[in-house]
Scaffold this motif. Structure first.
Motif, PDB file in Angstrom:
ATOM      1  N   GLN A 110     -14.581  -2.803   9.921  1.00 50.38           N
ATOM      2  CA  GLN A 110     -13.379  -3.118  10.692  1.00 50.38           C
ATOM      3  C   GLN A 110     -12.217  -2.282  10.167  1.00 50.38           C
ATOM      4  N   ARG A 111     -11.664  -1.406  11.015  1.00 52.01           N
ATOM      5  CA  ARG A 111     -10.603  -0.493  10.614  1.00 52.01           C
ATOM      6  C   ARG A 111      -9.229  -1.119  10.784  1.00 52.01           C
ATOM      7  N   VAL A 112      -8.274  -0.559  10.058  1.00 55.93           N
ATOM      8  CA  VAL A 112      -6.873  -0.931  10.240  1.00 55.93           C
ATOM      9  C   VAL A 112      -6.380  -0.144  11.455  1.00 55.93           C
ATOM     10  N   PRO A 113      -5.861  -0.804  12.467  1.00 55.76           N
ATOM     11  CA  PRO A 113      -5.396  -0.066  13.648  1.00 55.76           C
ATOM     12  C   PRO A 113      -4.294   0.939  13.291  1.00 55.76           C
ATOM     13  N   GLU A 114      -4.345   2.111  13.925  1.00 57.24           N
ATOM     14  CA  GLU A 114      -3.332   3.133  13.682  1.00 57.24           C
ATOM     15  C   GLU A 114      -1.935   2.594  13.954  1.00 57.24           C
ATOM     16  N   ARG A 115      -1.845   1.739  14.942  1.00 58.77           N
ATOM     17  CA  ARG A 115      -0.545   1.132  15.277  1.00 58.77           C
ATOM     18  C   ARG A 115       0.030   0.384  14.071  1.00 58.77           C
ATOM     19  N   ASN A 116      -0.820  -0.320  13.334  1.00 61.43           N
ATOM     20  CA  ASN A 116      -0.365  -1.050  12.150  1.00 61.43           C
ATOM     21  C   ASN A 116       0.066  -0.105  11.030  1.00 61.43           C
ATOM     22  N   GLY A 148       9.489   0.736   6.636  1.00 58.88           N
ATOM     23  CA  GLY A 148       9.931   0.908   5.253  1.00 58.88           C
ATOM     24  C   GLY A 148       8.880   1.480   4.333  1.00 58.88           C
ATOM     25  N   GLY A 149       7.662   1.601   4.794  1.00 55.16           N
ATOM     26  CA  GLY A 149       6.590   2.061   3.921  1.00 55.16           C
ATOM     27  C   GLY A 149       6.214   3.516   4.087  1.00 55.16           C
ATOM     28  N   GLY A 150       7.129   4.337   4.549  1.00 51.86           N
ATOM     29  CA  GLY A 150       6.823   5.751   4.781  1.00 51.86           C
ATOM     30  C   GLY A 150       6.366   6.487   3.535  1.00 51.86           C
ATOM     31  N   ILE A 151       6.977   6.175   2.410  1.00 56.49           N
ATOM     32  CA  ILE A 151       6.613   6.844   1.152  1.00 56.49           C
ATOM     33  C   ILE A 151       5.194   6.448   0.744  1.00 56.49           C
ATOM     34  N   GLY A 152       4.897   5.172   0.780  1.00 52.55           N
ATOM     35  CA  GLY A 152       3.560   4.707   0.422  1.00 52.55           C
ATOM     36  C   GLY A 152       2.496   5.197   1.379  1.00 52.55           C
ATOM     37  N   ALA A 153       2.831   5.237   2.661  1.00 53.29           N
ATOM     38  CA  ALA A 153       1.868   5.718   3.659  1.00 53.29           C
ATOM     39  C   ALA A 153       1.549   7.187   3.427  1.00 53.29           C
ATOM     40  N   TYR A 154       2.583   7.979   3.134  1.00 48.96           N
ATOM     41  CA  TYR A 154       2.359   9.410   2.902  1.00 48.96           C
ATOM     42  C   TYR A 154       1.521   9.630   1.641  1.00 48.96           C
ATOM     43  N   PHE A 155       1.891   8.952   0.557  1.00 47.39           N
ATOM     44  CA  PHE A 155       1.129   9.126  -0.675  1.00 47.39           C
ATOM     45  C   PHE A 155      -0.284   8.568  -0.545  1.00 47.39           C
ATOM     46  N   LEU A 211       3.890  -0.133   9.549  1.00 50.11           N
ATOM     47  CA  LEU A 211       4.215  -0.244   8.132  1.00 50.11           C
ATOM     48  C   LEU A 211       5.071   0.926   7.671  1.00 50.11           C
ATOM     49  N   ALA A 212       4.703   2.132   8.099  1.00 50.82           N
ATOM     50  CA  ALA A 212       5.441   3.322   7.689  1.00 50.82           C
ATOM     51  C   ALA A 212       6.866   3.311   8.232  1.00 50.82           C
ATOM     52  N   ILE A 213       7.025   2.945   9.479  1.00 50.40           N
ATOM     53  CA  ILE A 213       8.344   2.964  10.114  1.00 50.40           C
ATOM     54  C   ILE A 213       9.253   1.881   9.545  1.00 50.40           C
ATOM     55  N   TRP A 238       2.354  -1.837   0.359  1.00 50.49           N
ATOM     56  CA  TRP A 238       1.506  -2.372   1.424  1.00 50.49           C
ATOM     57  C   TRP A 238       0.883  -1.228   2.235  1.00 50.49           C
ATOM     58  N   ALA A 239       1.702  -0.239   2.603  1.00 53.38           N
ATOM     59  CA  ALA A 239       1.205   0.889   3.387  1.00 53.38           C
ATOM     60  C   ALA A 239       0.194   1.715   2.591  1.00 53.38           C
ATOM     61  N   PHE A 240       0.463   1.904   1.303  1.00 50.15           N
ATOM     62  CA  PHE A 240      -0.448   2.653   0.433  1.00 50.15           C
ATOM     63  C   PHE A 240      -1.824   1.984   0.420  1.00 50.15           C
ATOM     64  N   PHE A 241      -1.847   0.676   0.204  1.00 51.83           N
ATOM     65  CA  PHE A 241      -3.118  -0.032   0.139  1.00 51.83           C
ATOM     66  C   PHE A 241      -3.757  -0.208   1.518  1.00 51.83           C
ATOM     67  N   ALA A 242      -2.965  -0.202   2.567  1.00 50.01           N
ATOM     68  CA  ALA A 242      -3.530  -0.226   3.923  1.00 50.01           C
ATOM     69  C   ALA A 242      -4.275   1.081   4.195  1.00 50.01           C
TER      70      ALA A 242
END
Length: 97
Positions: free
Chosen positions: A32-38, A46-53, A42-44, A15-19
């Motif tokens: 329309q952007r995805v808010p940084e807060r979102n 459980g999606g930290g790995i996907g967000a980083y990649f 997502l990263a916090i 989810w974080a990767f595609f966000a």
């Protein structure tokens, strides 16, 4: 319980990767952007790995120091959790040396 946690991390990482992909696409289109807060949420959660990649693959938010460092630290933390869930511990690594 371990399988549920692994599945949770996997799904939130996707989810974080595609966000990150969607936010980068919207940034290019000035839409329309995805808010940084979102993204952080997502990263916090459980999606930290996907967000980083996602940040690396799409070259998005790479100039923001808080994203570069924060997402990297979250990815490392979740990778550690995954290794722990698979039964790998630091004592195992020291036994190898």
């Amino acid at each position: 319980m371990q399988l549920i946690l692994l599945l949770w991390i996997f799904l939130l990482s996707l989810w974080a990767f595609f966000a990150m992909r969607m936010d980068k696409r919207q940034a290019k289109r000035r839409g329309q952007r995805v808010p940084e807060r979102n993204l952080w949420l997502l990263a916090i959660l459980g999606g930290g790995i996907g967000a980083y990649f996602g940040m690396q693959v799409f070259r998005h938010k790479t100039r923001h120091t808080n994203f570069r460092i924060g997402f990297l630290l979250l990815a490392i933390a979740y990778a550690g959790i995954i290794l722990y869930l698979f039964g790998f511990t630091l004592s195992d690594a020291q036994d190898e040396i």
